[in-house]
Design a protein around this motif. Structure first.
Motif: not given
Length: 268
Positions: A261-268, A189-198
């Motif tokens: 990645l642009e139209n919201g299909v994947l969770e940001p 949870i804490k690293k949600w954004k880094p996991y999204s980028l990875a």
């Protein structure tokens, strides 16, 4: 309706499929899986299924329903633990090679060599050079497997942050799922954004026509399990297939595309 709008349309909710409907459909699909196994044993096929996704995305439950009624002799689930000291000094793919399918076998990887592009990348368990070496060579490695006759399917189960948090909390309080609790759960949870980028970089750099990624919207466990099985069955050849039964819901299962990645299909 254009493609972009169709992709952004919400998937079916849990209220639209009852437990009775789920069990009935699951039983029918498991009959198809037995047909598939009879066929690949007869034809000496080698099938490899990779499941990736965030913690609590539903990989365990989906795999359990796939293998539930299959012959354990020809079916193997691979979920490797932490690499040993020797593993850490070996060719990265070496520890996975012994588990690849031989003729007549179905092997399911509950996480795979893509650990290097996910948890190892985010948590700093590999160097930048090791990561780049992996990303530069993974497609070549998979193409080699395909040329050897292995049929490879790759699924990424994508869940929302809210659903992941809910499932991780349930995991900690349910005495039957204590074995799933990990020291890395809090970091998920804490690293949600880094996991999204990875995730985004992994999909973009390892998706190709020979070994494509299939994205599964996985917030609904019932629909995830049913549609992954349907997609598997639709992609693999076997005798007496019930074509009407194995069509996956295109709102739940989608072949990866960079525009997601642009139209919201994947969770940001």
């Amino acid at each position: 309706m254009n493609k972009k709008n169709n992709l952004n349309k919400p998937a079916k909710t849990a209220a639209q499929i009852s437990k009775h409907e789920y069990r009935k459909m699951l039983h029918a699909l498991q009959v198809e899986l037995v047909k598939l196994q009879r066929h690949f044993i007869k034809c000496n096929d080698k099938i490899l299924i990779i499941f990736e996704g965030r913690d609590a995305s539903g990989k365990d439950g989906t795999i359990k329903r796939i293998v539930q009624h299959l012959s354990p002799r020809e079916t193997r689930v691979v979920a490797l633990g932490r690499p040993s000291d020797r593993d850490q000094t070996s060719w990265y793919f070496q520890r996975y090679v012994p588990y690849l399918p031989a003729a007549q076998e179905l092997v399911l990887f509950n996480r795979s060599w893509y650990n290097r592009a996910g948890v190892e990348r985010v948590m700093g368990f590999c160097t930048d050079a090791e990561y780049e070496e992996f990303m530069d060579s993974v497609s070549e490695f998979e193409h080699m497997l395909l040329r050897s006759g292995i049929k490879l399917l790759k699924y990424y189960l994508d869940i929302s942050k809210r659903e992941q948090k809910k499932r991780l909390n349930e995991r900690m309080t349910d005495p039957l799922t204590q074995w799933k609790v990990s020291a890395l759960d809090d970091q998920a949870i804490k690293k949600w954004k880094p996991y999204s980028l990875a995730r985004n970089e992994m999909l973009a750099r390892s998706h190709n026509t020979m070994a494509p990624w299939t994205i599964v919207r996985a917030d609904d466990k019932y629909l995830t399990r049913l549609n992954v099985i349907k997609d598997m069955l639709s992609r693999l050849n076997y005798a007496d297939k019930d074509e009407r039964l194995v069509l996956p819901d295109p709102q739940v299962v989608l072949t990866y595309d960079a525009t997601y990645l642009e139209n919201g299909v994947l969770e940001p």
